[in-house]
Design an enzyme around this catalytic site. Structure first.
Site, PDB file in Angstrom:
ATOM      1  N   ASP A 114      65.722 -65.711   4.420  1.00  0.00           N
ATOM      2  CA  ASP A 114      64.412 -65.110   4.098  1.00  0.00           C
ATOM      3  C   ASP A 114      63.835 -64.714   5.556  1.00  0.00           C
ATOM      4  OD1 ASP A 114      62.379 -64.263   2.369  1.00  0.00           O
ATOM      5  OD2 ASP A 114      61.167 -66.071   2.488  1.00  0.00           O
ATOM      6  N   TYR A 116      60.731 -61.919   7.274  1.00  0.00           N
ATOM      7  CA  TYR A 116      59.250 -61.881   7.560  1.00  0.00           C
ATOM      8  C   TYR A 116      58.792 -60.583   7.773  1.00  0.00           C
ATOM      9  CZ  TYR A 116      54.757 -64.466   8.779  1.00  0.00           C
ATOM     10  OH  TYR A 116      53.557 -65.014   8.967  1.00  0.00           O
ATOM     11  N   HIS A 121      51.583 -58.792   6.204  1.00  0.00           N
ATOM     12  CA  HIS A 121      51.660 -60.289   5.661  1.00  0.00           C
ATOM     13  C   HIS A 121      51.457 -61.033   6.800  1.00  0.00           C
ATOM     14  CE1 HIS A 121      52.870 -63.738   3.833  1.00  0.00           C
ATOM     15  NE2 HIS A 121      53.775 -63.623   4.631  1.00  0.00           N
ATOM     16  N   ARG A 130      45.446 -68.329  13.383  1.00  0.00           N
ATOM     17  CA  ARG A 130      45.098 -68.021  14.822  1.00  0.00           C
ATOM     18  C   ARG A 130      44.464 -66.905  14.780  1.00  0.00           C
ATOM     19  NH1 ARG A 130      50.607 -68.739  14.188  1.00  0.00           N
ATOM     20  NH2 ARG A 130      50.907 -66.534  14.256  1.00  0.00           N
ATOM     21  N   GLU A 185      55.642 -65.728  -3.573  1.00  0.00           N
ATOM     22  CA  GLU A 185      55.594 -64.678  -2.619  1.00  0.00           C
ATOM     23  C   GLU A 185      56.481 -63.291  -3.092  1.00  0.00           C
ATOM     24  OE1 GLU A 185      57.368 -66.230   1.116  1.00  0.00           O
ATOM     25  OE2 GLU A 185      55.243 -66.623   1.752  1.00  0.00           O
ATOM     26  N   GLU A 187      58.908 -60.396  -3.208  1.00  0.00           N
ATOM     27  CA  GLU A 187      59.803 -59.931  -1.886  1.00  0.00           C
ATOM     28  C   GLU A 187      60.899 -59.229  -2.597  1.00  0.00           C
ATOM     29  OE1 GLU A 187      61.167 -62.887   0.714  1.00  0.00           O
ATOM     30  OE2 GLU A 187      59.123 -64.203   0.706  1.00  0.00           O
ATOM     31  N   ASP A 219      59.719 -66.120  -3.829  1.00  0.00           N
ATOM     32  CA  ASP A 219      60.074 -67.025  -2.833  1.00  0.00           C
ATOM     33  C   ASP A 219      58.768 -68.059  -3.133  1.00  0.00           C
ATOM     34  OD1 ASP A 219      60.593 -68.720  -0.708  1.00  0.00           O
ATOM     35  OD2 ASP A 219      59.691 -67.293   0.973  1.00  0.00           O
ATOM     36  N   ARG A 223      51.987 -74.119  -0.320  1.00  0.00           N
ATOM     37  CA  ARG A 223      51.333 -73.872   1.141  1.00  0.00           C
ATOM     38  C   ARG A 223      50.771 -75.397   2.054  1.00  0.00           C
ATOM     39  NH1 ARG A 223      53.521 -69.306   2.025  1.00  0.00           N
ATOM     40  NH2 ARG A 223      52.734 -67.330   0.594  1.00  0.00           N
ATOM     41  N   GLN A 226      53.838 -76.749   3.451  1.00  0.00           N
ATOM     42  CA  GLN A 226      54.486 -75.938   4.466  1.00  0.00           C
ATOM     43  C   GLN A 226      53.513 -76.066   5.755  1.00  0.00           C
ATOM     44  OE1 GLN A 226      54.199 -71.849   3.388  1.00  0.00           O
ATOM     45  NE2 GLN A 226      54.940 -71.098   5.404  1.00  0.00           N
ATOM     46  N   TYR A 230      55.885 -77.090   8.927  1.00  0.00           N
ATOM     47  CA  TYR A 230      56.530 -75.856   9.588  1.00  0.00           C
ATOM     48  C   TYR A 230      56.574 -76.108  11.087  1.00  0.00           C
ATOM     49  CZ  TYR A 230      52.512 -73.006  11.123  1.00  0.00           C
ATOM     50  OH  TYR A 230      51.665 -72.655  11.908  1.00  0.00           O
ATOM     51  N   LYS A 239      59.693 -74.623   0.731  1.00  0.00           N
ATOM     52  CA  LYS A 239      60.268 -73.300   0.146  1.00  0.00           C
ATOM     53  C   LYS A 239      61.594 -73.778  -0.656  1.00  0.00           C
ATOM     54  CE  LYS A 239      57.851 -70.527   2.836  1.00  0.00           C
ATOM     55  NZ  LYS A 239      57.509 -68.978   2.283  1.00  0.00           N
ATOM     56  N   THR A 243      63.750 -70.738  -5.888  1.00  0.00           N
ATOM     57  CA  THR A 243      63.467 -69.094  -5.352  1.00  0.00           C
ATOM     58  C   THR A 243      63.959 -68.571  -6.685  1.00  0.00           C
ATOM     59  OG1 THR A 243      63.895 -69.643  -3.077  1.00  0.00           O
ATOM     60  CG2 THR A 243      64.080 -67.328  -3.960  1.00  0.00           C
ATOM     61  N   THR A 339      57.585 -61.634   2.309  1.00  0.00           N
ATOM     62  CA  THR A 339      56.342 -61.224   1.349  1.00  0.00           C
ATOM     63  C   THR A 339      55.943 -59.595   1.885  1.00  0.00           C
ATOM     64  OG1 THR A 339      55.452 -63.316   1.432  1.00  0.00           O
ATOM     65  CG2 THR A 339      53.885 -61.591   0.654  1.00  0.00           C
ATOM     66  N   GLU A 353      47.271 -64.990   0.669  1.00  0.00           N
ATOM     67  CA  GLU A 353      46.532 -63.759   1.234  1.00  0.00           C
ATOM     68  C   GLU A 353      45.523 -63.315   0.412  1.00  0.00           C
ATOM     69  OE1 GLU A 353      48.996 -60.415   3.254  1.00  0.00           O
ATOM     70  OE2 GLU A 353      50.554 -61.563   2.129  1.00  0.00           O
TER      71      GLU A 353
HETATM   72 MN    MN Z   1      59.193 -65.407   1.802  1.00  0.00          MN
END
Ligand code: MN
Length: 403
Positions: A114, A116, A121, A130, A185, A187, A219, A223, A226, A230, A239, A243, A339, A353
């Site tokens: 997968d 990104y 996103h 951040r 997600e 995708e 996907d 959260r 995660q 992560y 994850k 899927t 995503t 999001e």
């Molecule tokens: Mn994904």
């Protein structure tokens, strides 16, 4: 791969439902699948209108994928001619209504990766965690990805069980329990066609010879799990519980009329490194939609819609990068885009999001609200490509209900 007779918008099929303007599967599309009719054994098929035509030439979709782009184009031409309304000997005995068919994951997926690749996103998600530094410095140089889990890739319609995992909140130690922040997600997936030998990278100029076709990918992501797990190695159990992929693989030959210029990088962005740059590299003008239907809703509502040609990296760059260290890609391997989100609020391809980490819940027409998915919620992904002068084609649907 130029346009040919299979893309002619005037073509009609003896399968009447393929001639309706709203079908995802007109004769110009011809996406492949793996299906079973009633209790029969798995077969390779091609979708046409609301039917599946058995494709007896290949024992599995992996075999067709391994045969390479020219073989896939040849098979497409043969099927196009067989399905045209002027065919004097239509193979009606090989045709089955979709309603009588059961679908499997389209190919045997040896490995799933997968990416990104949406900068929108990545910037949105980064800014939640951040605010001062949303995009990490590697983003514009490296197509970021992680190795996913192939064993839990399931086909559209398979129920998705809410996962449990370690969840840590505030200053308390973590607890093990059901995820309370279950997300989807939206995708795009790409099946690898011909593979490459271990130790032999795929040059970007040749990468499309190794790409078979695309499907929809959900996907699913926990959260809360995660966030705690992560760092430093990336996604793991948040994850790998499920899927979901759509049953139909739209080939790159079918997509030829809908290829687009790669994403226009902003002034000041670095150019891709030479191994990721080709003058022939192209995007795909596919539109992806997310629909949600809670257990109380009679009809699904659309949550978002985004265009795949807004992705920062093309599928070709992702696959080239993946093999650039000599990693061998095999026929049937699945790479997913990450995503698919655009710059607008209604172009955000996941709830993280859309609800801004749950701080802006969605109001549903039933009076319900959603920060994340509840049991009984069904998520439906749809995709299509359209362009003036050509027949619109669709990707079908990718559905999953939380239980
Ligand atoms: Mn994904």
């Amino acid at each position: 791969m130029p346009l040919d007779e299979t893309h002619d918008p005037r073509l009609q099929s003896w399968v009447e439902s393929a001639n309706r303007p709203d079908t995802d599967f007109p004769i110009q599309n011809l996406p492949f699948c793996t299906f079973r009719h009633k209790s029969g054994s798995p077969r390779v098929g091609v979708a046409i209108g609301d039917c599946i035509l058995d494709v007896p030439d290949y024992p599995s979709l992996n075999a067709l994928m391994a045969a390479g782009r020219a073989a896939a184009a040849e098979e497409r031409l043969r099927l196009s001619r067989a399905l045209r309304s002027d065919n004097k000997y239509p193979p009606r005995d090989l045709l089955y209504p979709i309603s009588e068919c059961v679908f499997e994951v389209p190919a045997h997926i040896g490995d799933y990766t997968d990416f990104y690749a949406s900068i929108f996103h990545a910037t949105n998600v980064g800014s939640m965690f951040r605010p001062d530094n949303p995009l990490l410095p590697n983003y514009k140089y490296v197509p970021i990805g992680y190795h996913g889990r192939a064993s839990s890739v399931v086909v559209s319609g398979t129920p998705v069980r809410r996962p449990s995992g370690q969840i840590q909140t505030g200053d308390a130690p973590p607890v093990f329990g059901p995820s309370r922040q279950l997300d989807y997600e939206c995708e795009l997936g790409c099946f690898v066609g011909r593979g490459n030998e271990l130790g032999r990278p795929i040059p970007i100029a040749e990468v499309e010879d190794h790409m078979f076709g695309i499907c929809l990918v959900n996907d699913w992501s926990a959260r809360d799990v995660q966030r705690w797990e992560y760092q430093p190695l990336g996604p793991f159990l948040a994850k790998s519980f499920a899927t979901t992929v759509s049953p139909f693989v739209v080939t790159f030959d079918a997509l030829e009329p809908f290829r687009a210029a790669p994403f226009q990088r902003a002034d000041g962005d670095p150019a891709p490194l030479p191994y990721l740059h080709s003058a022939n590299d192209r995007g795909i003008a596919v539109t992806l939609e997310v629909w949600l239907k809670s257990a109380k809703m009679a009809e699904p509502i659309r949550l978002s819609r985004a265009r795949f040609d807004q992705m920062y990296w093309t599928l070709g760059q992702m696959l080239t990068h993946h093999a650039s260290n000599g990693c061998n890609m095999r026929s049937g391997d699945l790479i997913a885009s990450g995503t698919v989100s655009g710059p607008g609020k209604d172009e955000r391809g996941c709830l993280l999001e859309l609800t801004w980490r749950g701080t802006e819940p969605l109001a549903l027409p039933t009076g319900e609200s959603r920060k994340f998915l509840e049991d009984g919620d069904e998520v439906i992904l749809r995709g299509f490509a359209e362009r003036e002068g050509f027949r619109r084609i669709g990707l079908g649907e990718c559905r999953g209900t939380i239980c």
